[in-house]
Design a protein around this motif. Sequence first.
Motif, PDB file in Angstrom:
ATOM      1  N   THR A 213      -8.938   6.717 -32.715  1.00  0.00           N
ATOM      2  CA  THR A 213      -7.578   8.226 -32.567  1.00  0.00           C
ATOM      3  C   THR A 213      -7.683   9.717 -32.269  1.00  0.00           C
ATOM      4  O   THR A 213      -7.189  10.012 -31.690  1.00  0.00           O
ATOM      5  N   ALA A 214      -8.782  10.459 -33.121  1.00  0.00           N
ATOM      6  CA  ALA A 214      -9.118  11.911 -33.140  1.00  0.00           C
ATOM      7  C   ALA A 214      -9.971  12.114 -32.168  1.00  0.00           C
ATOM      8  O   ALA A 214      -9.579  12.948 -31.077  1.00  0.00           O
ATOM      9  N   ARG A 215     -10.275  11.193 -31.444  1.00  0.00           N
ATOM     10  CA  ARG A 215     -11.089  11.430 -30.080  1.00  0.00           C
ATOM     11  C   ARG A 215      -9.397  12.154 -29.173  1.00  0.00           C
ATOM     12  O   ARG A 215     -10.147  12.229 -27.892  1.00  0.00           O
ATOM     13  N   VAL A 216      -9.234  11.235 -28.684  1.00  0.00           N
ATOM     14  CA  VAL A 216      -7.901  11.235 -28.249  1.00  0.00           C
ATOM     15  C   VAL A 216      -6.305  12.471 -28.823  1.00  0.00           C
ATOM     16  O   VAL A 216      -6.174  13.538 -27.875  1.00  0.00           O
ATOM     17  N   VAL A 217      -6.320  12.345 -30.308  1.00  0.00           N
ATOM     18  CA  VAL A 217      -4.954  14.144 -30.145  1.00  0.00           C
ATOM     19  C   VAL A 217      -5.956  14.768 -31.210  1.00  0.00           C
ATOM     20  O   VAL A 217      -5.273  16.110 -30.602  1.00  0.00           O
ATOM     21  N   ASP A 218      -7.238  14.666 -31.708  1.00  0.00           N
ATOM     22  CA  ASP A 218      -7.684  16.086 -32.048  1.00  0.00           C
ATOM     23  C   ASP A 218      -8.134  16.647 -31.165  1.00  0.00           C
ATOM     24  O   ASP A 218      -9.968  16.754 -31.191  1.00  0.00           O
ATOM     25  N   ILE A 219      -8.221  17.288 -30.250  1.00  0.00           N
ATOM     26  CA  ILE A 219      -8.917  18.497 -29.179  1.00  0.00           C
ATOM     27  C   ILE A 219      -9.429  19.211 -29.673  1.00  0.00           C
ATOM     28  O   ILE A 219      -8.584  19.812 -30.130  1.00  0.00           O
ATOM     29  N   GLY A 220     -10.701  19.469 -29.498  1.00  0.00           N
ATOM     30  CA  GLY A 220     -11.414  20.824 -29.650  1.00  0.00           C
ATOM     31  C   GLY A 220     -11.601  20.969 -31.009  1.00  0.00           C
ATOM     32  O   GLY A 220     -12.468  21.470 -31.712  1.00  0.00           O
ATOM     33  N   THR A 221     -11.168  19.700 -31.892  1.00  0.00           N
ATOM     34  CA  THR A 221     -12.475  19.823 -33.278  1.00  0.00           C
ATOM     35  C   THR A 221     -13.285  19.101 -34.054  1.00  0.00           C
ATOM     36  O   THR A 221     -14.188  18.479 -32.459  1.00  0.00           O
ATOM     37  N   SER A 222     -13.577  19.477 -34.643  1.00  0.00           N
ATOM     38  CA  SER A 222     -14.814  19.108 -35.232  1.00  0.00           C
ATOM     39  C   SER A 222     -14.841  17.438 -35.496  1.00  0.00           C
ATOM     40  O   SER A 222     -14.048  16.814 -36.061  1.00  0.00           O
ATOM     41  N   ARG A 227     -17.293  16.363 -39.877  1.00  0.00           N
ATOM     42  CA  ARG A 227     -16.214  16.185 -40.977  1.00  0.00           C
ATOM     43  C   ARG A 227     -17.098  15.200 -43.052  1.00  0.00           C
ATOM     44  O   ARG A 227     -16.665  16.626 -44.105  1.00  0.00           O
ATOM     45  N   LEU A 228     -17.610  14.347 -42.535  1.00  0.00           N
ATOM     46  CA  LEU A 228     -17.672  13.385 -43.440  1.00  0.00           C
ATOM     47  C   LEU A 228     -18.508  13.925 -43.929  1.00  0.00           C
ATOM     48  O   LEU A 228     -18.988  14.155 -45.371  1.00  0.00           O
ATOM     49  N   ALA A 229     -19.725  14.628 -43.504  1.00  0.00           N
ATOM     50  CA  ALA A 229     -21.374  14.993 -44.177  1.00  0.00           C
ATOM     51  C   ALA A 229     -20.780  16.426 -44.422  1.00  0.00           C
ATOM     52  O   ALA A 229     -22.119  17.190 -45.167  1.00  0.00           O
ATOM     53  N   ALA A 230     -19.872  17.383 -43.809  1.00  0.00           N
ATOM     54  CA  ALA A 230     -19.268  18.500 -44.929  1.00  0.00           C
ATOM     55  C   ALA A 230     -18.722  18.230 -46.331  1.00  0.00           C
ATOM     56  O   ALA A 230     -19.546  18.797 -47.053  1.00  0.00           O
ATOM     57  N   ILE A 231     -18.354  17.267 -47.117  1.00  0.00           N
ATOM     58  CA  ILE A 231     -17.483  16.799 -47.237  1.00  0.00           C
ATOM     59  C   ILE A 231     -18.430  17.507 -49.253  1.00  0.00           C
ATOM     60  O   ILE A 231     -18.135  18.234 -50.175  1.00  0.00           O
ATOM     61  N   ASN A 232     -19.621  16.772 -49.313  1.00  0.00           N
ATOM     62  CA  ASN A 232     -20.878  16.860 -49.964  1.00  0.00           C
ATOM     63  C   ASN A 232     -21.132  18.787 -50.163  1.00  0.00           C
ATOM     64  O   ASN A 232     -20.979  18.759 -51.481  1.00  0.00           O
ATOM     65  N   ASP A 233     -21.531  19.252 -49.049  1.00  0.00           N
ATOM     66  CA  ASP A 233     -21.787  20.539 -49.437  1.00  0.00           C
ATOM     67  C   ASP A 233     -20.992  21.477 -49.921  1.00  0.00           C
ATOM     68  O   ASP A 233     -21.297  22.137 -50.111  1.00  0.00           O
ATOM     69  N   PHE A 234     -19.874  20.987 -49.114  1.00  0.00           N
ATOM     70  CA  PHE A 234     -18.365  22.249 -50.276  1.00  0.00           C
ATOM     71  C   PHE A 234     -18.185  22.259 -50.840  1.00  0.00           C
ATOM     72  O   PHE A 234     -18.019  23.064 -51.632  1.00  0.00           O
TER      73      PHE A 234
END
Length: 354
Positions: A213-222, A227-234
Amino acid sequence: MSTRAPLDLRQIYVEARAAALPRGQEILARFPEAERIEVASHWNIPGLHGNAGLVRDWLKIKRQVLVLGTRKTLTMRPNGRSADFIAPGMANGCALACAYCYVPRHKGYANPVTTFANIGDVTGALERHAHQQGRKPQANSVDPHAWVYDLGENSDLSVDALISDNVRDLVTLFRGLPNAKASFATKYVNRELLTYDPQGRTRLRFSLMPAQTARVVDIGTSPMHERLAAINDFVEAGYEVHLNFSPVIVFRGWTDAYRELFRQVDAALSAKARAQLAAEVIFLTHNAGLHEVNLGWHPRAEDLLWTPQWQETKRSEYGGENLRYRRGLKGKAVAHFTELLRRELPGCPVRYAF
């Protein structure tokens, strides 16, 4: 979905007062090659706002144009869902191009980032307001102890941080406010934020949806996997990290897609991230005006967003007419979603869902 840098600034429309402020000068110096065009008001730029012909250049304008102004309104609005208060944001608009974003409804056919240079006015107002609140008298669904201020109602702060130090200054401010927290949702992984040392006083909400879904509506985003891989780092860097399932879009097979997403989240989380996790759930609200704009630059997205067979018109609190999922359907969908989330991520409380 593009993973390139979201900004390639070529033009800066600038108010004279903004250009005279230290933060405005810093921003102009950061982008020395950009053409500067002086304007009287960041809200009324002839040839940019309200120009229907610009819809064809929707993505180009987002990447290449910046508006630099000053924030006039410093009101803290009560909220009660994502935060206790909506703070006066230091930006309006976004270089990302999520097809469901409501901000373009107020700007016409071009929606570049507007950044505000009077950071001192906003941090001063926030500090005074937090001090006036005193100690939070009782826990609520927002936070058990702190007054929470949403800083990014009309922008994505992870992208704003590419433009100026406004976001760093806000994180630094809340680090010193013992009774308050900052909060913002994001769809862009900006690892520079890992150096800001929030010390638990900033809540970052990663917005998630099924990758297809994100590939269609979230244009230009990560991409979703980033995003999932960044959770632990943040979390390790001192942020409180929550999940923002927004917007939840209903389509054929949507529950299977979300089940898979929840399992991906579960597999990605460290024990430390899991222990502090919570989620918010917001189903899609669409708008006829935005539908028309999207048809001019990204009609494929409307196959997912514009589904009148499942939607009904509802007047918003600001008087506009929006499309939301029909009352009976939406109630069942919210209940099904939250039950599925609790089953797949049992340690993740849902702060609110609607």
